[in-house]
Write a protein that holds these residues in place. Structure first.
Motif, PDB file in Angstrom:
ATOM      1  N   PRO A 160       5.225   3.808  10.432  1.00 36.75           N
ATOM      2  CA  PRO A 160       4.314   4.961  10.356  1.00 36.75           C
ATOM      3  C   PRO A 160       3.940   5.287   8.914  1.00 36.75           C
ATOM      4  O   PRO A 160       4.775   5.213   8.012  1.00 36.75           O
ATOM      5  N   VAL A 161       2.691   5.631   8.696  1.00 34.79           N
ATOM      6  CA  VAL A 161       2.204   5.943   7.351  1.00 34.79           C
ATOM      7  C   VAL A 161       2.656   7.349   6.961  1.00 34.79           C
ATOM      8  O   VAL A 161       2.376   8.316   7.665  1.00 34.79           O
ATOM      9  N   LEU A 162       3.345   7.433   5.843  1.00 37.36           N
ATOM     10  CA  LEU A 162       3.803   8.730   5.337  1.00 37.36           C
ATOM     11  C   LEU A 162       2.815   9.338   4.352  1.00 37.36           C
ATOM     12  O   LEU A 162       2.740  10.565   4.215  1.00 37.36           O
ATOM     13  N   GLY A 163       2.088   8.499   3.651  1.00 38.25           N
ATOM     14  CA  GLY A 163       1.146   9.019   2.676  1.00 38.25           C
ATOM     15  C   GLY A 163       0.160   7.954   2.241  1.00 38.25           C
ATOM     16  O   GLY A 163       0.517   6.783   2.113  1.00 38.25           O
ATOM     17  N   SER A 195      -6.300   1.057  -8.406  1.00 34.83           N
ATOM     18  CA  SER A 195      -6.311   2.320  -9.147  1.00 34.83           C
ATOM     19  C   SER A 195      -4.920   2.801  -9.526  1.00 34.83           C
ATOM     20  O   SER A 195      -4.773   3.723 -10.317  1.00 34.83           O
ATOM     21  N   GLY A 196      -3.891   2.173  -8.956  1.00 36.23           N
ATOM     22  CA  GLY A 196      -2.529   2.634  -9.177  1.00 36.23           C
ATOM     23  C   GLY A 196      -2.038   3.543  -8.074  1.00 36.23           C
ATOM     24  O   GLY A 196      -0.845   3.844  -8.015  1.00 36.23           O
ATOM     25  N   ALA A 197      -2.939   4.000  -7.205  1.00 31.94           N
ATOM     26  CA  ALA A 197      -2.548   4.808  -6.060  1.00 31.94           C
ATOM     27  C   ALA A 197      -1.851   3.919  -5.031  1.00 31.94           C
ATOM     28  O   ALA A 197      -2.075   2.709  -4.971  1.00 31.94           O
ATOM     29  N   VAL A 198      -1.003   4.530  -4.210  1.00 35.08           N
ATOM     30  CA  VAL A 198      -0.172   3.756  -3.296  1.00 35.08           C
ATOM     31  C   VAL A 198      -0.273   4.317  -1.881  1.00 35.08           C
ATOM     32  O   VAL A 198      -0.616   5.484  -1.674  1.00 35.08           O
ATOM     33  N   THR A 199       0.033   3.451  -0.921  1.00 36.26           N
ATOM     34  CA  THR A 199       0.203   3.846   0.469  1.00 36.26           C
ATOM     35  C   THR A 199       1.676   3.664   0.813  1.00 36.26           C
ATOM     36  O   THR A 199       2.240   2.589   0.580  1.00 36.26           O
ATOM     37  N   VAL A 200       2.291   4.708   1.352  1.00 37.73           N
ATOM     38  CA  VAL A 200       3.724   4.700   1.636  1.00 37.73           C
ATOM     39  C   VAL A 200       3.916   4.697   3.147  1.00 37.73           C
ATOM     40  O   VAL A 200       3.361   5.552   3.854  1.00 37.73           O
TER      41      VAL A 200
END
Length: 251
Positions: free
Chosen positions: A238-241, A224-229
């Motif tokens: 650690p996951v920031l977003g 979708s173009g969304a990302v995991t940061v």
């Protein structure tokens, strides 16, 4: 003859739109986060009516198939990493410069006061009964004590400054993570990166660049173009977003 006019008309319309995209690129040359657009052309082919006829191979002209962004995920990732490294080195150098100004010998540093103090003690040793020499030694000792107090205060102030800067980074980062989540909600609503507007994708990449300027991150993109940061370069930090959740960094 009507087919020839149709072909000419489609060409004029298509290249008029391409010229408008070129003008948009020129107008936004200094727009932060804007990525150059490109026009994808495709042929308007003639259709075959039935199985007994041969399709007209001349076609009906040209059309604009889409407007794409000049984007490469590998180059963008390398650019984010380089920007993060530069920001980290710049902050580290600024802190070292402040520490150096407090510790490195200057006109009135600890070394200066120590030399004065030992000179005063040497004067007392040479003339123990001389009241003036004792007074000078006491004065130099008092100056040395004040020098240590001043150095301690300078180091405390430097520590407080660094802590405040870290707090500001955490605050700014948390705000950017919220902005990224809001942008990602728009990407998810569009269904895919191909269906999202170029402006939304530009906003996503600009926010990611601003985040990487504060901390080193790893970015994993979805269809979708969304990302995991995630924090750090390994991708396992650690996951920031995530596409739907904005994390927060606490000191």
């Amino acid at each position: 003859m009507s087919g020839l006019f149709d072909i000419a008309s489609s060409g004029i319309q298509a290249y008029r739109e391409a010229l408008a995209v070129t003008g948009q690129n020129i107008a936004n040359i200094n727009t932060e986060g804007y990525r150059r657009r490109g026009v994808d052309m495709s042929e308007i082919s003639a259709s075959q009516n039935d199985v007994t006829t041969i399709a007209d191979q001349t076609g009906l002209g040209v059309r604009v198939a889409g407007i794409s962004r000049a984007f490469d995920s590998f180059i963008s990732g390398r650019a984010r990493d380089a920007g993060s490294d530069f920001s980290q080195a710049e902050a580290f150098k600024a802190s070292l410069d402040s520490l150096e100004s407090a510790l490195v010998p200057g006109d009135y540093d600890i070394g200066y006061f120590l030399n004065g103090f030992f000179d005063g003690l040497n004067g007392v040793a040479q003339a123990p009964a001389d009241l003036a020499a004792r007074t000078v030694a006491l004065t130099q000792g008092n100056a040395l004590a004040k020098g240590f107090v001043q150095l301690s205060q300078d180091l405390d102030a430097l520590r407080e400054t660094i802590w405040q800067q870290a707090s500001n980074v955490a605050r700014d980062l948390n705000g950017l993570l919220v902005a990224l989540r809001n942008t990602q909600n728009q990407l998810i609503a569009s269904g895919s990166a191909d269906g999202a507007s170029n402006a939304i994708l530009d906003a996503r990449d600009q926010t990611l660049s601003e985040i990487s300027a504060l901390v080193g991150v790893s970015v994993a993109a979805k269809q979708s173009g969304a990302v995991t940061v995630t924090l750090g370069r390994s991708g396992t930090g650690p996951v920031l977003g995530t596409p739907t959740v904005a994390g927060s960094l606490q000191l």
